[in-house]
Design a protein around this motif. Structure first.
Motif, PDB file in Angstrom:
ATOM      1  N   LEU A  11       0.983  -1.678   0.184  1.00  0.00           N
ATOM      2  CA  LEU A  11      -0.146  -0.065   0.184  1.00  0.00           C
ATOM      3  C   LEU A  11       1.320   1.112   0.161  1.00  0.00           C
ATOM      4  CD1 LEU A  11      -2.766  -0.944   2.624  1.00  0.00           C
ATOM      5  CD2 LEU A  11      -3.291  -1.016   0.104  1.00  0.00           C
ATOM      6  N   PRO A  13       2.243   4.333  -2.586  1.00  0.00           N
ATOM      7  CA  PRO A  13       1.468   5.396  -3.302  1.00  0.00           C
ATOM      8  C   PRO A  13       0.461   4.516  -4.541  1.00  0.00           C
ATOM      9  CG  PRO A  13       2.726   6.738  -3.097  1.00  0.00           C
ATOM     10  CD  PRO A  13       3.218   5.001  -2.806  1.00  0.00           C
ATOM     11  N   GLY A  15      -0.748   1.770  -4.513  1.00  0.00           N
ATOM     12  CA  GLY A  15      -1.140   0.349  -3.809  1.00  0.00           C
ATOM     13  C   GLY A  15      -2.609   0.825  -3.489  1.00  0.00           C
ATOM     14  N   ASN A  33       0.132  -4.698   4.582  1.00  0.00           N
ATOM     15  CA  ASN A  33       0.989  -4.004   4.475  1.00  0.00           C
ATOM     16  C   ASN A  33       2.237  -3.914   5.790  1.00  0.00           C
ATOM     17  OD1 ASN A  33       2.149  -1.899   2.437  1.00  0.00           O
ATOM     18  ND2 ASN A  33       1.961  -0.543   3.956  1.00  0.00           N
ATOM     19  N   ARG A  34       3.498  -3.481   5.030  1.00  0.00           N
ATOM     20  CA  ARG A  34       4.419  -3.848   5.991  1.00  0.00           C
ATOM     21  C   ARG A  34       3.863  -3.354   7.130  1.00  0.00           C
ATOM     22  NH1 ARG A  34      10.546  -3.153   4.019  1.00  0.00           N
ATOM     23  NH2 ARG A  34       9.444  -1.433   3.826  1.00  0.00           N
ATOM     24  N   THR A  35       4.079  -1.493   6.353  1.00  0.00           N
ATOM     25  CA  THR A  35       3.610  -1.207   7.490  1.00  0.00           C
ATOM     26  C   THR A  35       2.288  -1.277   7.867  1.00  0.00           C
ATOM     27  OG1 THR A  35       5.411   0.648   6.410  1.00  0.00           O
ATOM     28  CG2 THR A  35       3.655   1.606   8.349  1.00  0.00           C
ATOM     29  N   ARG A  38      -0.696   2.306   7.468  1.00  0.00           N
ATOM     30  CA  ARG A  38      -0.972   2.688   5.845  1.00  0.00           C
ATOM     31  C   ARG A  38      -2.536   2.017   4.923  1.00  0.00           C
ATOM     32  NH1 ARG A  38       4.547   2.691   1.875  1.00  0.00           N
ATOM     33  NH2 ARG A  38       4.808   5.380   2.319  1.00  0.00           N
ATOM     34  N   THR A  68       7.789  -2.650  -3.629  1.00  0.00           N
ATOM     35  CA  THR A  68       8.754  -1.062  -4.629  1.00  0.00           C
ATOM     36  C   THR A  68       9.312  -2.288  -5.058  1.00  0.00           C
ATOM     37  OG1 THR A  68       9.649  -0.766  -2.229  1.00  0.00           O
ATOM     38  CG2 THR A  68      11.252  -0.524  -3.412  1.00  0.00           C
ATOM     39  N   ALA A  72      11.121  -7.145  -2.538  1.00  0.00           N
ATOM     40  CA  ALA A  72       9.888  -7.793  -1.804  1.00  0.00           C
ATOM     41  C   ALA A  72       8.958  -8.818  -1.703  1.00  0.00           C
ATOM     42  CB  ALA A  72       9.103  -6.202  -1.700  1.00  0.00           C
ATOM     43  N   SER A  75       9.930 -11.277  -0.139  1.00  0.00           N
ATOM     44  CA  SER A  75       9.545 -11.509   1.520  1.00  0.00           C
ATOM     45  C   SER A  75       8.385 -11.329   1.740  1.00  0.00           C
ATOM     46  CB  SER A  75      10.285  -9.481   1.693  1.00  0.00           C
ATOM     47  OG  SER A  75      11.751  -9.354   1.666  1.00  0.00           O
ATOM     48  N   VAL A  76       7.495 -11.454   0.905  1.00  0.00           N
ATOM     49  CA  VAL A  76       6.193 -11.010   2.154  1.00  0.00           C
ATOM     50  C   VAL A  76       5.780 -12.745   1.750  1.00  0.00           C
ATOM     51  CG1 VAL A  76       3.831 -10.444   1.894  1.00  0.00           C
ATOM     52  CG2 VAL A  76       5.589  -9.301   1.410  1.00  0.00           C
ATOM     53  N   LEU A  92       1.880  -5.874 -10.195  1.00  0.00           N
ATOM     54  CA  LEU A  92       2.213  -4.409 -10.442  1.00  0.00           C
ATOM     55  C   LEU A  92       3.662  -3.842 -10.431  1.00  0.00           C
ATOM     56  CD1 LEU A  92      -1.197  -3.638 -10.232  1.00  0.00           C
ATOM     57  CD2 LEU A  92      -0.120  -4.781 -12.264  1.00  0.00           C
ATOM     58  N   SER A  93       5.026  -4.318  -9.691  1.00  0.00           N
ATOM     59  CA  SER A  93       5.997  -3.946  -9.188  1.00  0.00           C
ATOM     60  C   SER A  93       7.117  -4.078 -10.335  1.00  0.00           C
ATOM     61  CB  SER A  93       6.387  -4.389  -8.617  1.00  0.00           C
ATOM     62  OG  SER A  93       5.338  -5.069  -6.783  1.00  0.00           O
ATOM     63  N   VAL A 119       3.257  -1.044 -15.056  1.00  0.00           N
ATOM     64  CA  VAL A 119       1.612   0.458 -15.082  1.00  0.00           C
ATOM     65  C   VAL A 119       2.557   1.707 -15.452  1.00  0.00           C
ATOM     66  CG1 VAL A 119       0.143   1.729 -13.208  1.00  0.00           C
ATOM     67  CG2 VAL A 119       1.301  -0.679 -12.744  1.00  0.00           C
ATOM     68  N   TYR A 169       8.444  -1.318 -19.757  1.00  0.00           N
ATOM     69  CA  TYR A 169       7.750  -0.854 -19.277  1.00  0.00           C
ATOM     70  C   TYR A 169       9.348  -0.177 -18.832  1.00  0.00           C
ATOM     71  CZ  TYR A 169       7.762   1.529 -14.170  1.00  0.00           C
ATOM     72  OH  TYR A 169       8.291   2.321 -12.940  1.00  0.00           O
TER      73      TYR A 169
HETATM   74  P1  NDP Z   1       6.340   2.180  -3.062  1.00  0.00           P
HETATM   75  O1  NDP Z   1       8.210   2.133  -2.790  1.00  0.00           O
HETATM   76  O2  NDP Z   1       6.364   3.557  -2.122  1.00  0.00           O
HETATM   77  O3  NDP Z   1       5.451   1.169  -2.504  1.00  0.00           O
HETATM   78  C1  NDP Z   1       6.100   0.339  -2.068  1.00  0.00           C
HETATM   79  C2  NDP Z   1       5.546  -1.070  -1.288  1.00  0.00           C
HETATM   80  O4  NDP Z   1       6.232  -1.970  -1.141  1.00  0.00           O
HETATM   81  C3  NDP Z   1       4.710  -0.646   0.335  1.00  0.00           C
HETATM   82  O5  NDP Z   1       3.690  -1.250   0.913  1.00  0.00           O
HETATM   83  C4  NDP Z   1       6.233  -0.841   1.025  1.00  0.00           C
HETATM   84  O6  NDP Z   1       5.646  -1.037   2.554  1.00  0.00           O
HETATM   85  C5  NDP Z   1       6.261  -2.172   0.424  1.00  0.00           C
HETATM   86  N1  NDP Z   1       7.262  -2.608   1.017  1.00  0.00           N
HETATM   87  C6  NDP Z   1       9.009  -2.677   0.192  1.00  0.00           C
HETATM   88  N2  NDP Z   1       9.719  -3.489   0.347  1.00  0.00           N
HETATM   89  C7  NDP Z   1       8.442  -4.647   1.309  1.00  0.00           C
HETATM   90  C8  NDP Z   1       9.422  -5.173   1.825  1.00  0.00           C
HETATM   91  N3  NDP Z   1      11.055  -6.008   2.059  1.00  0.00           N
HETATM   92  N4  NDP Z   1       8.130  -6.063   3.066  1.00  0.00           N
HETATM   93  C9  NDP Z   1       7.409  -6.001   3.040  1.00  0.00           C
HETATM   94  N5  NDP Z   1       6.461  -4.724   1.746  1.00  0.00           N
HETATM   95  C10 NDP Z   1       8.054  -4.056   1.122  1.00  0.00           C
HETATM   96  O7  NDP Z   1       6.221   2.363  -3.657  1.00  0.00           O
HETATM   97  P2  NDP Z   1       4.684   2.908  -4.950  1.00  0.00           P
HETATM   98  O8  NDP Z   1       3.409   2.562  -4.134  1.00  0.00           O
HETATM   99  O9  NDP Z   1       5.217   4.603  -5.863  1.00  0.00           O
HETATM  100  O10 NDP Z   1       5.082   1.894  -6.231  1.00  0.00           O
HETATM  101  C11 NDP Z   1       5.219   0.772  -6.577  1.00  0.00           C
HETATM  102  C12 NDP Z   1       5.313  -0.411  -7.896  1.00  0.00           C
HETATM  103  O11 NDP Z   1       4.477   0.914  -8.607  1.00  0.00           O
HETATM  104  C13 NDP Z   1       6.983   0.390  -7.645  1.00  0.00           C
HETATM  105  O12 NDP Z   1       7.484  -0.781  -7.791  1.00  0.00           O
HETATM  106  C14 NDP Z   1       6.981   1.478  -8.498  1.00  0.00           C
HETATM  107  O13 NDP Z   1       8.535   1.239  -9.612  1.00  0.00           O
HETATM  108  C15 NDP Z   1       5.647   1.128  -9.672  1.00  0.00           C
HETATM  109  N6  NDP Z   1       5.535   2.771 -10.483  1.00  0.00           N
HETATM  110  C16 NDP Z   1       5.566   3.468  -9.690  1.00  0.00           C
HETATM  111  C17 NDP Z   1       4.508   4.844 -10.175  1.00  0.00           C
HETATM  112  C18 NDP Z   1       4.260   6.147  -9.341  1.00  0.00           C
HETATM  113  O14 NDP Z   1       4.255   7.451 -10.026  1.00  0.00           O
HETATM  114  N7  NDP Z   1       5.011   5.442  -7.960  1.00  0.00           N
HETATM  115  C19 NDP Z   1       4.911   4.822 -11.836  1.00  0.00           C
HETATM  116  C20 NDP Z   1       4.253   3.317 -12.046  1.00  0.00           C
HETATM  117  C21 NDP Z   1       4.771   2.251 -11.512  1.00  0.00           C
HETATM  118  P3  NDP Z   1       5.798  -0.334   3.649  1.00  0.00           P
HETATM  119  O15 NDP Z   1       4.819   0.681   3.503  1.00  0.00           O
HETATM  120  O16 NDP Z   1       5.714  -0.694   4.751  1.00  0.00           O
HETATM  121  O17 NDP Z   1       7.088   0.696   3.236  1.00  0.00           O
END
Ligand code: NDP
Length: 290
Positions: A11, A13, A15, A33-35, A38, A68, A72, A75-76, A92-93, A119, A169
């Protein structure tokens, strides 16, 4: 048709925007979500909070991940065990094509199928008409979940190879990032003469629109391998690249970006392409000199 239930993990931005869109279309969405905090606002809107990834995964056949990167995901999902069997995981990561192919094998070993997504829009555009997502992996997975995935963005299926969605992408980001760096660089160049970036912006937008009009004919030249001089040949464009580099050096700004552009023209000139269209750069980029 009752909207299908979805398990959603991650979750950030992106998610959060995706879950918001699914909730507004009546899907029952179980989130983890890990945190945990959120998830609070989404739970307030009707999402179901799972206490663990396993609890989320067991809530639905369709499991969507927005994390991310693919590390990740491991890990999950490592903690989920047998519950993965029989699920469709839509990841969708972002990550490299090789890592997405590896993930397909990792999930297959656990009895789950992978559909990879890339995405193409930022979070505020998720769920809008402008949103689109490249997918690759087994077509039947997209067919089975098309209506649900369409809530996030228009699905664009690119083929069975799991790696190809992220390759698309990255190809689009290749264009986007290079273009934006070019704008930042041009702003620095003009700043050396006291011109503000706001003044440059409308001119740069016009240049980009012009560049857009180059793409169709350029693509045809690249595909056919026929790089007939179209008024923008390597000698002429290469001289411009030389001048951009010289101007950057004189202005005392970074020369890496114009240097890389000039290097492509240098290779093309050395290969004897001077009288051919600039599109012949493709040939030296595709197979760079040793
Ligand atoms: P963030 O990096 O802000 O969030 C990613 C999520 O991954 C968070 O919920 C975070 O949890 C979780 N996370 C990361 N590492 C771990 C781990 N080791 N174990 C468990 N949970 C983990 O990313 P965005 O939401 O911005 O983007 C998500 C994906 O979409 C990315 O791959 C990004 O490249 C892609 N994307 C993003 C765009 C954008 O504009 N933001 C556009 C297009 C694609 P926690 O909340 O606990 O930190």
């Amino acid at each position: 048709n009752t909207p299908e239930p979805v398990a959603f993990i991650g979750l950030g931005p992106m998610g959060r925007a995706m879950v918001g869109a699914l909730l507004s279309r009546g899907h029952r969405v179980t989130v983890w979500n890990r945190t945990p905090s959120r998830a609070d606002a989404l739970v307030g809107r009707g999402a179901v909070r799972a206490a663990s990834p396993a609890e989320a995964v067991t809530s639905a056949e369709l499991v969507i991940l927005s994390l991310t990167d693919y590390d990740a995901m491991y890990s999950v999902l490592d903690t989920v065990g047998d519950a993965l069997a029989g699920r469709t995981v839509v990841n969708l990561s972002s990550d490299s094509p090789a890592r997405t192919r590896e993930a397909a094998r990792w999930l297959a070993d656990r009895g789950a199928d992978l559909l990879v997504g890339g995405v193409m829009v930022p979070a505020p555009m998720v769920g809008t008409e402008a949103a689109r997502v490249h997918y690759s992996g087994p077509r039947r997975l997209l067919d089975a979940h098309h209506d649900t995935l369409a809530v996030i963005g228009r699905p664009d299926y690119r083929g069975e190879d799991h790696g190809v969605a992220q390759l698309w992408y990255q190809a689009e980001l290749d264009v986007f990032l290079t273009m934006l760096n070019g704008f930042a660089h041009a702003a620095a160049l003009l700043d050396s003469a006291g011109v503000e970036a706001t003044e440059l912006a409308p001119y740069a937008a016009e240049t980009l629109a012009l560049a857009g009009a180059f793409l169709d004919p350029a693509a045809r030249a690249i595909v056919s391998g026929v790089h007939t001089d179209d008024g923008a040949n390597v000698t002429m464009m290469g001289a411009s690249a030389d001048h951009v580099l010289a101007a950057s050096r004189d202005a005392g700004i970074d020369t890496g970006l114009p240097g890389a552009v000039k290097a492509h023209y240098d290779w093309a000139r050395a290969a004897g392409y001077g009288d051919l269209s600039w599109t012949s750069l493709y040939t030296v980029i595709r197979r760079p000199p040793e």
